[in-house]
Design a protein around this motif. Structure first.
Motif, PDB file in Angstrom:
ATOM      1  N   ARG A  74      20.743  19.947  13.980  1.00  0.00           N
ATOM      2  CA  ARG A  74      21.935  19.244  13.497  1.00  0.00           C
ATOM      3  C   ARG A  74      23.207  19.767  14.165  1.00  0.00           C
ATOM      4  O   ARG A  74      24.111  19.005  14.492  1.00  0.00           O
ATOM      5  CB  ARG A  74      22.045  19.382  11.976  1.00  0.00           C
ATOM      6  CG  ARG A  74      21.079  18.496  11.205  1.00  0.00           C
ATOM      7  CD  ARG A  74      21.207  18.728   9.704  1.00  0.00           C
ATOM      8  NE  ARG A  74      22.568  18.480   9.223  1.00  0.00           N
ATOM      9  CZ  ARG A  74      23.041  17.279   8.908  1.00  0.00           C
ATOM     10  NH1 ARG A  74      22.249  16.216   9.035  1.00  0.00           N
ATOM     11  NH2 ARG A  74      24.261  17.138   8.467  1.00  0.00           N
ATOM     12  N   THR A  75      23.269  21.068  14.384  1.00  0.00           N
ATOM     13  CA  THR A  75      24.454  21.650  15.018  1.00  0.00           C
ATOM     14  C   THR A  75      24.545  21.234  16.487  1.00  0.00           C
ATOM     15  O   THR A  75      25.648  21.028  17.010  1.00  0.00           O
ATOM     16  CB  THR A  75      24.417  23.188  14.913  1.00  0.00           C
ATOM     17  OG1 THR A  75      24.182  23.567  13.553  1.00  0.00           O
ATOM     18  CG2 THR A  75      25.731  23.791  15.375  1.00  0.00           C
ATOM     19  N   ALA A  76      23.413  21.098  17.144  1.00  0.00           N
ATOM     20  CA  ALA A  76      23.404  20.741  18.568  1.00  0.00           C
ATOM     21  C   ALA A  76      23.952  19.345  18.822  1.00  0.00           C
ATOM     22  O   ALA A  76      24.358  19.027  19.941  1.00  0.00           O
ATOM     23  CB  ALA A  76      21.979  20.844  19.122  1.00  0.00           C
ATOM     24  N   TRP A  77      23.981  18.487  17.784  1.00  0.00           N
ATOM     25  CA  TRP A  77      24.500  17.134  17.976  1.00  0.00           C
ATOM     26  C   TRP A  77      25.971  17.140  18.385  1.00  0.00           C
ATOM     27  O   TRP A  77      26.440  16.194  19.033  1.00  0.00           O
ATOM     28  CB  TRP A  77      24.319  16.317  16.692  1.00  0.00           C
ATOM     29  CG  TRP A  77      22.956  15.726  16.535  1.00  0.00           C
ATOM     30  CD1 TRP A  77      21.970  16.139  15.698  1.00  0.00           C
ATOM     31  CD2 TRP A  77      22.410  14.612  17.258  1.00  0.00           C
ATOM     32  NE1 TRP A  77      20.843  15.359  15.844  1.00  0.00           N
ATOM     33  CE2 TRP A  77      21.091  14.410  16.800  1.00  0.00           C
ATOM     34  CE3 TRP A  77      22.912  13.777  18.253  1.00  0.00           C
ATOM     35  CZ2 TRP A  77      20.270  13.403  17.300  1.00  0.00           C
ATOM     36  CZ3 TRP A  77      22.096  12.772  18.753  1.00  0.00           C
ATOM     37  CH2 TRP A  77      20.800  12.599  18.271  1.00  0.00           C
ATOM     38  N   ILE A  78      26.712  18.171  18.027  1.00  0.00           N
ATOM     39  CA  ILE A  78      28.133  18.228  18.405  1.00  0.00           C
ATOM     40  C   ILE A  78      28.267  18.232  19.918  1.00  0.00           C
ATOM     41  O   ILE A  78      28.992  17.416  20.500  1.00  0.00           O
ATOM     42  CB  ILE A  78      28.798  19.485  17.802  1.00  0.00           C
ATOM     43  CG1 ILE A  78      28.736  19.440  16.277  1.00  0.00           C
ATOM     44  CG2 ILE A  78      30.251  19.600  18.275  1.00  0.00           C
ATOM     45  CD1 ILE A  78      29.190  20.728  15.618  1.00  0.00           C
ATOM     46  N   LEU A 105      32.721  13.156  14.904  1.00  0.00           N
ATOM     47  CA  LEU A 105      33.727  12.142  15.224  1.00  0.00           C
ATOM     48  C   LEU A 105      34.858  12.699  16.086  1.00  0.00           C
ATOM     49  O   LEU A 105      35.187  12.122  17.124  1.00  0.00           O
ATOM     50  CB  LEU A 105      34.302  11.557  13.929  1.00  0.00           C
ATOM     51  CG  LEU A 105      35.460  10.558  14.098  1.00  0.00           C
ATOM     52  CD1 LEU A 105      34.993   9.325  14.861  1.00  0.00           C
ATOM     53  CD2 LEU A 105      36.026  10.164  12.741  1.00  0.00           C
ATOM     54  N   THR A 106      35.434  13.820  15.652  1.00  0.00           N
ATOM     55  CA  THR A 106      36.628  14.328  16.349  1.00  0.00           C
ATOM     56  C   THR A 106      36.277  15.057  17.647  1.00  0.00           C
ATOM     57  O   THR A 106      36.754  14.685  18.727  1.00  0.00           O
ATOM     58  CB  THR A 106      37.407  15.271  15.423  1.00  0.00           C
ATOM     59  OG1 THR A 106      36.542  16.327  14.963  1.00  0.00           O
ATOM     60  CG2 THR A 106      37.949  14.508  14.230  1.00  0.00           C
ATOM     61  N   LEU A 107      35.446  16.095  17.538  1.00  0.00           N
ATOM     62  CA  LEU A 107      35.078  16.870  18.725  1.00  0.00           C
ATOM     63  C   LEU A 107      34.106  16.102  19.614  1.00  0.00           C
ATOM     64  O   LEU A 107      34.111  16.278  20.836  1.00  0.00           O
ATOM     65  CB  LEU A 107      34.461  18.202  18.291  1.00  0.00           C
ATOM     66  CG  LEU A 107      34.195  19.243  19.385  1.00  0.00           C
ATOM     67  CD1 LEU A 107      35.449  19.536  20.178  1.00  0.00           C
ATOM     68  CD2 LEU A 107      33.636  20.519  18.774  1.00  0.00           C
ATOM     69  N   GLY A 108      33.276  15.256  19.010  1.00  0.00           N
ATOM     70  CA  GLY A 108      32.299  14.500  19.784  1.00  0.00           C
ATOM     71  C   GLY A 108      32.856  13.229  20.377  1.00  0.00           C
ATOM     72  O   GLY A 108      33.007  13.107  21.594  1.00  0.00           O
ATOM     73  N   VAL A 109      33.208  12.259  19.529  1.00  0.00           N
ATOM     74  CA  VAL A 109      33.579  10.923  19.998  1.00  0.00           C
ATOM     75  C   VAL A 109      34.986  10.888  20.610  1.00  0.00           C
ATOM     76  O   VAL A 109      35.175  10.444  21.757  1.00  0.00           O
ATOM     77  CB  VAL A 109      33.480   9.895  18.851  1.00  0.00           C
ATOM     78  CG1 VAL A 109      33.949   8.518  19.324  1.00  0.00           C
ATOM     79  CG2 VAL A 109      32.050   9.820  18.333  1.00  0.00           C
ATOM     80  N   ILE A 110      35.995  11.367  19.862  1.00  0.00           N
ATOM     81  CA  ILE A 110      37.378  11.248  20.336  1.00  0.00           C
ATOM     82  C   ILE A 110      37.618  12.107  21.582  1.00  0.00           C
ATOM     83  O   ILE A 110      38.151  11.630  22.594  1.00  0.00           O
ATOM     84  CB  ILE A 110      38.372  11.634  19.215  1.00  0.00           C
ATOM     85  CG1 ILE A 110      38.236  10.670  18.037  1.00  0.00           C
ATOM     86  CG2 ILE A 110      39.803  11.621  19.743  1.00  0.00           C
ATOM     87  CD1 ILE A 110      39.120  11.013  16.857  1.00  0.00           C
ATOM     88  N   THR A 111      37.216  13.369  21.518  1.00  0.00           N
ATOM     89  CA  THR A 111      37.385  14.248  22.679  1.00  0.00           C
ATOM     90  C   THR A 111      36.551  13.760  23.859  1.00  0.00           C
ATOM     91  O   THR A 111      37.021  13.752  25.011  1.00  0.00           O
ATOM     92  CB  THR A 111      36.991  15.692  22.321  1.00  0.00           C
ATOM     93  OG1 THR A 111      37.795  16.136  21.228  1.00  0.00           O
ATOM     94  CG2 THR A 111      37.202  16.616  23.498  1.00  0.00           C
TER      95      THR A 111
END
Length: 475
Positions: free
Chosen positions: A58-62, A115-121
């Motif tokens: 789950r953490t690796a998804w970031i 959302l923030t660190l993954g998608v937006i960034t």
């Protein structure tokens, strides 16, 4: 104004210098702020896992989502660069990436970070990465591999510097403060965007001829407007857009590009897990936090050496025609080094891995835009790089979670690293196999055609390093 237009028209060939070196510096800084920062997210891995109390998968998804978003949206970055401007795209991307990192410092759950660190960034990085790389290809020809080596070394230098700095920031300000500071640092992408001065080349005649064809078609149809156009849009702008898009991505039908694209899927799957799990693996075998971060620094600095030396070597006359083969060798050796990682259980043994993996990673990364440009030509390089990075998206998304699941299931990292290594080796084997088939076909065609046509036939069916010209558009 007329003088400026005249000056632009003088760039019939890439200048191989001048403002081009500022473009290289700008691209270098873009890779620092995008790829190096993405790599350093793995340093937050243990912090996120402990704070949110989640497993490896789950953490690796970031890390997966930020990499996936960067590559998945790469065609969007190319589109903005081609149809608006490279400067606008990179500045907008810098604002988005910085906003994503700042918002991530207020995270209350892993889903929030997705959302923030993954998608937006990741979306912000996508708007910056491929346009900056494509600009280097427009300013350089004879010294293209060297220019790309310097520009792409930003990821290595950035990793070398940022890895210990990020670890220190986490210790001093917690992971929230470290993300906030990284957000301010990534805002420098806006400055990088301002350096990307556009250039007009004769090879961009594809775009000019496109406009001429469109104007001719419109003039021929002026007496009888197309019924496909709505009354509110008599200039048929949507039709022109579709026609431009069709021409812009015509390289997708080239067999050479299709094979290269398939190989990228395996390459992307294999190269991601070592960056994500090197630090957690080192910690699991008893290496201290500072030493684990230092392994990433070593990997980063050697990555620089691979970028620059391989770029310089493959620009030499002896190797320039064999850049495709050099690329295959670098990928294969990078995969081979991953196979030895599970038996390296101390800091002293992990240092050679960081050196080997970092060098060959830098080597093949510097050659990806060069090999792609040799296949599709400079005029289509921006669009092609968008597609190439898009193909990296799904493997980048699934490989870290799959590796994390393997770690959770087996209790060790062996399976994760072995699959990673074999995937990269398979990429190299696929390219070698196709290259051998093309050589066999080339010899048969050479024997069956007259001597006067031999040179043209070899160019049409031979090595992928053959420059993309009008003579072999059939490839």
């Amino acid at each position: 104004m007329a003088a400026m237009m005249k000056k632009k028209s003088l760039h019939t060939t890439p200048p191989d210098g001048g403002w081009g070196w500022m473009i290289v510096i700008g691209c270098f800084l873009v890779t620092v702020c995008t790829r190096a920062v993405t790599r350093c997210i793995s340093i937050f891995f243990v912090e996120f896992q402990l704070y949110f109390g989640q497993d490896y998968s789950r953490t690796a998804w970031i890390h997966s989502i930020v990499d996936c978003a960067t590559m998945l949206c790469a065609p969007l970055g190319s589109y903005v660069s081609n149809h608006v401007s490279c400067q606008v795209g990179i500045i907008l991307g810098g604002l988005l990436a910085s906003t994503g990192l700042v918002l991530s410092s207020f995270a209350t759950s892993l889903e929030y970070l997705y959302l923030t660190l993954g998608v937006i960034t990741g979306l912000g990085f996508a708007l910056c990465y491929s346009p900056a790389i494509a600009m280097v290809g427009k300013y350089f020809d004879k010294r293209k591999a060297l220019a790309y080596g310097i520009a792409m070394s930003g990821s290595g230098i950035g990793t070398f510097i940022l890895a210990p700095v990020v670890q220190l920031l986490i210790e001093q300000f917690s992971w929230r403060g470290a993300l906030l500071i990284l957000g301010g640092f990534v805002a420098n992408l806006c400055v990088c965007g301002a350096l990307m001065r556009p250039i007009h080349l004769r090879e961009d005649g594809a775009q000019s001829s496109l406009k001429q064809e469109l104007s001719t078609n419109e003039s021929n149809n002026s007496t009888s407007p197309s019924t496909k156009c709505s009354p509110l849009s008599q200039d048929c702008s949507h039709k022109s857009l579709c026609y431009c898009s069709q021409k812009e991505y015509s390289f997708l039908l080239k067999p050479n590009f299709i094979v290269l694209a398939v190989s990228f899927l395996f390459l992307a799957y294999g190269c991601s897990p070592p960056f994500v799990y090197l630090v957690p693996y080192a910690l699991s075998v008893g290496v201290s936090h500072q030493q684990a971060a230092f392994l990433m620094s070593i990997l980063g600095i050697i990555d620089i050496v691979g970028n620059i030396t391989f770029g310089w070597l493959t620009d030499r006359r002896v190797l320039k025609k064999h850049r495709y083969s050099c690329y295959i060798i670098a990928v294969a050796l990078d995969g081979l080094s991953c196979l030895f990682l599970p038996i390296l259980n101390s800091f002293q043994l992990l240092v050679p891995f960081s050196v080997t993996f970092g060098y060959f990673d830098g080597a093949y990364v510097a050659l990806i835009p060069v090999v792609t440009g040799d296949v599709v030509g400079t005029a289509y390089l921006s669009s092609a790089l968008g597609v190439v990075f898009f193909l990296h998206a799904v493997p980048y998304l699934v490989s870290p979670p799959i590796s994390g699941w393997l770690v959770d299931t087996t209790g060790n990292y062996t399976a994760a690293f072995l699959i990673s290594g074999f995937s990269m080796i398979f990429c190299a084997v696929l390219l070698v196999f196709v290259k051998l088939i093309k050589k066999i076909k080339s010899r048969r065609h050479t024997q069956s055609v007259p001597t006067s046509e031999t040179k043209q036939e070899i160019c049409t069916n031979g090595d992928l390093s053959c420059p993309a010209t009008e003579e072999h558009k059939e490839v």
